[in-house]
Design an enzyme around this catalytic site. Structure first.
Site, PDB file in Angstrom:
ATOM      1  N   GLN A 125      -7.075  37.307  26.242  1.00 55.41           N
ATOM      2  CA  GLN A 125      -7.358  36.256  25.258  1.00 55.41           C
ATOM      3  C   GLN A 125      -6.835  36.730  23.906  1.00 55.41           C
ATOM      4  O   GLN A 125      -7.234  37.790  23.422  1.00 55.41           O
ATOM      5  CB  GLN A 125      -8.856  36.023  25.182  1.00 55.41           C
ATOM      6  CG  GLN A 125      -9.257  34.925  24.223  1.00 55.41           C
ATOM      7  CD  GLN A 125     -10.737  34.985  23.887  1.00 55.41           C
ATOM      8  OE1 GLN A 125     -11.364  36.024  24.002  1.00 55.41           O
ATOM      9  NE2 GLN A 125     -11.298  33.867  23.464  1.00 55.41           N
ATOM     10  N   SER A 128      -8.409  36.255  18.207  1.00 53.25           N
ATOM     11  CA  SER A 128      -8.775  36.903  16.938  1.00 53.25           C
ATOM     12  C   SER A 128      -7.563  37.463  16.216  1.00 53.25           C
ATOM     13  O   SER A 128      -6.590  37.898  16.841  1.00 53.25           O
ATOM     14  CB  SER A 128      -9.744  38.057  17.202  1.00 53.25           C
ATOM     15  OG  SER A 128     -10.878  37.600  17.877  1.00 53.25           O
ATOM     16  N   SER A 160      -9.159  42.133  24.620  1.00 58.57           N
ATOM     17  CA  SER A 160      -9.686  42.925  25.737  1.00 58.57           C
ATOM     18  C   SER A 160      -8.654  43.034  26.849  1.00 58.57           C
ATOM     19  O   SER A 160      -8.072  42.023  27.251  1.00 58.57           O
ATOM     20  CB  SER A 160     -10.951  42.279  26.314  1.00 58.57           C
ATOM     21  OG  SER A 160     -11.956  42.225  25.334  1.00 58.57           O
ATOM     22  N   GLU A 247     -18.265  29.423  27.930  1.00 54.75           N
ATOM     23  CA  GLU A 247     -18.216  30.881  27.949  1.00 54.75           C
ATOM     24  C   GLU A 247     -19.542  31.453  27.474  1.00 54.75           C
ATOM     25  O   GLU A 247     -20.165  32.269  28.137  1.00 54.75           O
ATOM     26  CB  GLU A 247     -17.077  31.386  27.045  1.00 54.75           C
ATOM     27  CG  GLU A 247     -16.949  32.910  27.079  1.00 54.75           C
ATOM     28  CD  GLU A 247     -16.210  33.508  25.867  1.00 54.75           C
ATOM     29  OE1 GLU A 247     -16.080  32.820  24.841  1.00 54.75           O
ATOM     30  OE2 GLU A 247     -15.808  34.662  25.980  1.00 54.75           O
ATOM     31  N   ASN A 365     -23.619  37.054  16.734  1.00 57.26           N
ATOM     32  CA  ASN A 365     -24.945  36.430  16.777  1.00 57.26           C
ATOM     33  C   ASN A 365     -25.345  35.822  15.432  1.00 57.26           C
ATOM     34  O   ASN A 365     -26.110  34.854  15.392  1.00 57.26           O
ATOM     35  CB  ASN A 365     -25.988  37.455  17.251  1.00 57.26           C
ATOM     36  CG  ASN A 365     -25.917  37.645  18.756  1.00 57.26           C
ATOM     37  OD1 ASN A 365     -25.011  37.122  19.406  1.00 57.26           O
ATOM     38  ND2 ASN A 365     -26.857  38.379  19.317  1.00 57.26           N
ATOM     39  N   GLU A 366     -24.797  36.364  14.322  1.00 59.57           N
ATOM     40  CA  GLU A 366     -25.102  35.751  13.018  1.00 59.57           C
ATOM     41  C   GLU A 366     -24.558  34.308  13.000  1.00 59.57           C
ATOM     42  O   GLU A 366     -25.240  33.374  12.567  1.00 59.57           O
ATOM     43  CB  GLU A 366     -24.452  36.551  11.864  1.00 59.57           C
ATOM     44  CG  GLU A 366     -25.076  37.916  11.604  1.00 59.57           C
ATOM     45  CD  GLU A 366     -24.609  38.965  12.598  1.00 59.57           C
ATOM     46  OE1 GLU A 366     -23.566  38.766  13.250  1.00 59.57           O
ATOM     47  OE2 GLU A 366     -25.313  39.997  12.742  1.00 59.57           O
TER      48      GLU A 366
HETATM   49  C1  LIG Z   1     -15.866  44.320  22.813  1.00 54.62           C
HETATM   50  C2  LIG Z   1     -15.119  43.202  22.144  1.00 54.62           C
HETATM   51  C3  LIG Z   1     -14.198  42.467  22.861  1.00 54.62           C
HETATM   52  C4  LIG Z   1     -13.468  41.450  22.234  1.00 54.62           C
HETATM   53  N1  LIG Z   1     -12.513  40.799  22.972  1.00 54.62           N
HETATM   54  C5  LIG Z   1     -11.743  39.858  22.368  1.00 54.62           C
HETATM   55  C6  LIG Z   1     -10.678  39.245  23.093  1.00 54.62           C
HETATM   56  O1  LIG Z   1     -10.438  39.534  24.260  1.00 54.62           O
HETATM   57  N2  LIG Z   1      -9.898  38.344  22.445  1.00 54.62           N
HETATM   58  C7  LIG Z   1     -10.110  37.988  21.142  1.00 54.62           C
HETATM   59  O2  LIG Z   1      -9.391  37.139  20.633  1.00 54.62           O
HETATM   60  N3  LIG Z   1     -11.126  38.548  20.416  1.00 54.62           N
HETATM   61  C8  LIG Z   1     -11.939  39.487  21.009  1.00 54.62           C
HETATM   62  N4  LIG Z   1     -12.949  40.100  20.292  1.00 54.62           N
HETATM   63  C9  LIG Z   1     -13.105  39.768  18.864  1.00 54.62           C
HETATM   64  C10 LIG Z   1     -14.393  39.022  18.554  1.00 54.62           C
HETATM   65  O3  LIG Z   1     -14.328  37.697  18.984  1.00 54.62           O
HETATM   66  C11 LIG Z   1     -14.590  39.155  17.032  1.00 54.62           C
HETATM   67  O4  LIG Z   1     -14.858  40.523  16.769  1.00 54.62           O
HETATM   68  C12 LIG Z   1     -15.748  38.310  16.522  1.00 54.62           C
HETATM   69  O5  LIG Z   1     -15.468  36.935  16.624  1.00 54.62           O
HETATM   70  C13 LIG Z   1     -16.078  38.649  15.047  1.00 54.62           C
HETATM   71  O6  LIG Z   1     -14.941  38.581  14.230  1.00 54.62           O
HETATM   72  P1  LIG Z   1     -14.535  39.798  13.279  1.00 54.62           P
HETATM   73  O7  LIG Z   1     -14.542  41.041  14.113  1.00 54.62           O
HETATM   74  O8  LIG Z   1     -13.288  39.401  12.586  1.00 54.62           O
HETATM   75  O9  LIG Z   1     -15.738  39.953  12.243  1.00 54.62           O
HETATM   76  P2  LIG Z   1     -15.980  39.111  10.915  1.00 54.62           P
HETATM   77  O10 LIG Z   1     -15.755  37.669  11.196  1.00 54.62           O
HETATM   78  O11 LIG Z   1     -15.196  39.739   9.823  1.00 54.62           O
HETATM   79  O12 LIG Z   1     -17.520  39.346  10.682  1.00 54.62           O
HETATM   80  C14 LIG Z   1     -18.053  40.565  10.165  1.00 54.62           C
HETATM   81  C15 LIG Z   1     -19.573  40.383  10.028  1.00 54.62           C
HETATM   82  O13 LIG Z   1     -19.854  39.328   9.072  1.00 54.62           O
HETATM   83  C16 LIG Z   1     -20.658  38.326   9.675  1.00 54.62           C
HETATM   84  N5  LIG Z   1     -20.264  36.993   9.192  1.00 54.62           N
HETATM   85  C17 LIG Z   1     -18.985  36.533   9.073  1.00 54.62           C
HETATM   86  N6  LIG Z   1     -19.015  35.252   8.606  1.00 54.62           N
HETATM   87  C18 LIG Z   1     -20.328  34.911   8.465  1.00 54.62           C
HETATM   88  C19 LIG Z   1     -21.021  33.736   8.050  1.00 54.62           C
HETATM   89  N7  LIG Z   1     -20.356  32.636   7.702  1.00 54.62           N
HETATM   90  N8  LIG Z   1     -22.385  33.755   8.022  1.00 54.62           N
HETATM   91  C20 LIG Z   1     -23.076  34.862   8.399  1.00 54.62           C
HETATM   92  N9  LIG Z   1     -22.474  36.017   8.801  1.00 54.62           N
HETATM   93  C21 LIG Z   1     -21.135  36.039   8.844  1.00 54.62           C
HETATM   94  C22 LIG Z   1     -20.375  38.435  11.164  1.00 54.62           C
HETATM   95  O14 LIG Z   1     -21.414  37.886  11.935  1.00 54.62           O
HETATM   96  C23 LIG Z   1     -20.245  39.950  11.346  1.00 54.62           C
HETATM   97  O15 LIG Z   1     -21.520  40.543  11.440  1.00 54.62           O
HETATM   98  C24 LIG Z   1     -13.691  41.132  20.873  1.00 54.62           C
HETATM   99  C25 LIG Z   1     -14.643  41.861  20.146  1.00 54.62           C
HETATM  100  C26 LIG Z   1     -15.337  42.898  20.760  1.00 54.62           C
HETATM  101  C27 LIG Z   1     -16.343  43.669  19.938  1.00 54.62           C
END
Ligand SMILES: Cc1cc2nc3c(=O)[nH]c(=O)nc-3n(C[C@H](O)[C@H](O)[C@H](O)COP(=O)(O)OP(=O)(O)OC[C@H]3O[C@@H](n4cnc5c(N)ncnc54)[C@H](O)[C@@H]3O)c2cc1C
Length: 384
Positions: A125, A128, A160, A247, A365-366
């Site tokens: 996928q 991100s 992943s 999902e 979860n946020e």
């Molecule tokens: C083990 C693992 C596997 C993954 N696999 C894939 C994959 O296969 N393909 C893919 O595309 N992505 C994948 N991801 C990415 C995942 O979907 C993102 O990490 C996730 O959506 C969070 O985005 P970010 O890491 O950019 O964090 P950010 O969006 O930068 O967030 C950082 C923190 O700020 C908080 N935050 C951000 N905006 C808000 C808001 N508006 N209100 C309150 N809190 C907020 C978030 O909850 C988080 O705690 C994977 C992630 C992990 C950890």
């Protein structure tokens, strides 16, 4: 809601149990986060597919058994209870396939689904980006029109299994105008591409355990034919979102996984528990209650889904619940094992590390709590 299993479901469950008993490898396969483990898991997918167990709820013509969602849930319970290997094809089967079944063309389904079911093509996928995770619509990777298709450029991250996967699916910006107009969800297109195509660089992201499957992707004018656009150009957001509800809410983490872990936890209590430690004993009981409650909640969601309802924002409740349950199960097990649990390379220690990511992937979860507060409870928008 009547949870009495149908005759078909009972038959499927019994057949699956017998097959799994005869075929689940005696020793665990090496981690699918490594090249060796990836190959071993691909071979396991082929074995499952040959017996038509890899995608039980798909139509028969694509390799499935036409089972309904309750048949699939029964199969999953048997699968986890048998201690069968993790599914390397999970992203394709749970995210891309439902999208193709709902929005793809018959040509795409016939071409993509059978090799996915057999583990011949493993999908990653690619949603991100470094600046687009929770706020996915702010993505900047683009697809530019060319003769007979599109050229993809940009960077995707946190993908992943991408280091060893064959193909990927993702959303790309095909029209920058809506961003300037404050409507970034518009102008996106859903595309499939080859991870080995010219212009793709796959770079593993270092993990704490050093295993190299997690990766970031750099795309430099990667050609994608029109045949690999899902739906219409510009419809990418709606199409991508129609799969995320399932999902989070149903397919990514079936109750079978937690019921099996809760059983293992009870066995662990019997061998390692201190009868005087009532606090820890209560946590074991709570984990079992959580797993059983999740089973009932999922059955309710499955009933609604079978009746044609969209799971919608209710999926966010499920996602927060299963990710917290997974953490609770593993933390309780490690507390039961004591220091020995951290030191040994045990399934509990590895599972614990993975459970820490549960509140992040599939939407943090946020963000899920915001959705629950605003869309399910009708609370006012919080300050962001
Ligand atoms: C083990 C693992 C596997 C993954 N696999 C894939 C994959 O296969 N393909 C893919 O595309 N992505 C994948 N991801 C990415 C995942 O979907 C993102 O990490 C996730 O959506 C969070 O985005 P970010 O890491 O950019 O964090 P950010 O969006 O930068 O967030 C950082 C923190 O700020 C908080 N935050 C951000 N905006 C808000 C808001 N508006 N209100 C309150 N809190 C907020 C978030 O909850 C988080 O705690 C994977 C992630 C992990 C950890």
């Amino acid at each position: 809601m009547d949870l009495t299993p149908t005759a078909d479901e009972e038959r499927l469950r019994a057949e699956a149990r017998a097959w799994l008993r005869a075929h689940v490898p005696a020793a665990p396969l090496p981690s699918l986060e490594t090249a060796e483990g990836f190959a071993a898991h691909r071979a396991w997918e082929a074995e499952l597919a040959a017996a038509r167990w890899s995608v039980v709820s798909w139509p028969e013509r694509y390799g499935g058994r036409d089972a309904d969602v309750f048949g699939w849930l029964a199969f999953e319970e048997e699968y986890y209870a048998a201690g069968a290997p993790g599914r390397v094809s999970q992203n394709g089967i749970h995210l891309l396939a439902p999208t193709l079944l709902a929005h793809g063309t018959e040509e795409q389904r016939a071409r993509v689904l059978p090799p996915m079911a057999a583990g011949e093509t493993v999908w990653a996928q690619a949603w991100s980006e470094p600046e687009a995770g929770s706020d996915l619509a702010s993505l900047t990777s683009r697809a530019v029109r060319t003769d007979g298709g599109w050229l993809l450029s940009g960077q995707k991250t946190w993908s992943s299994r991408a280091a060893f996967a064959d193909r990927a699916f993702g959303i790309f910006r095909t029209d920058p105008a809506p961003v300037a107009g404050g409507r970034p969800h518009r102008g996106l297109t859903y595309l499939m591409f080859d991870l080995r195509a010219p212009g793709v660089t796959v770079r593993p992201i270092g993990r704490l355990d050093g295993k190299p499957a997690f990766a970031e992707l750099f795309l430099d004018e990667v050609f994608v034919p029109d045949a690999d656009v899902i739906g219409e150009p510009g419809q990418g957001w709606e199409i991508a979102m129609s799969a995320t509800g399932d999902e989070r809410g149903l397919t990514l983490r079936s109750p079978g996984r937690f019921l099996a872990a809760a059983d293992r936890l009870v066995r662990l209590w019997r061998t390692h528990g201190d009868p005087a430690d009532s606090a820890l004993r209560d946590r074991v009981a709570d984990a079992v209650i959580g797993a059983r409650a999740y089973r009932l909640f999922t059955a309710a969601a499955a009933s609604r889904s079978a009746a044609g309802a969209e799971l919608g924002a209710g999926s966010s409740l499920t996602k927060v619940f299963w990710s917290r349950l997974d953490l609770a199960l593993h933390e309780t097990a490690l507390d039961l094992l004591g220091p020995e649990g951290e030191l040994a390379d045990s399934a509990w220690a590895e599972g614990h590390v993975f459970s820490l990511a549960g509140p992040i992937y599939a939407g943090t979860n946020e963000i899920q709590r915001d959705i629950i507060a605003e869309r399910l409870l009708g609370l006012p928008k919080g300050r962001r």
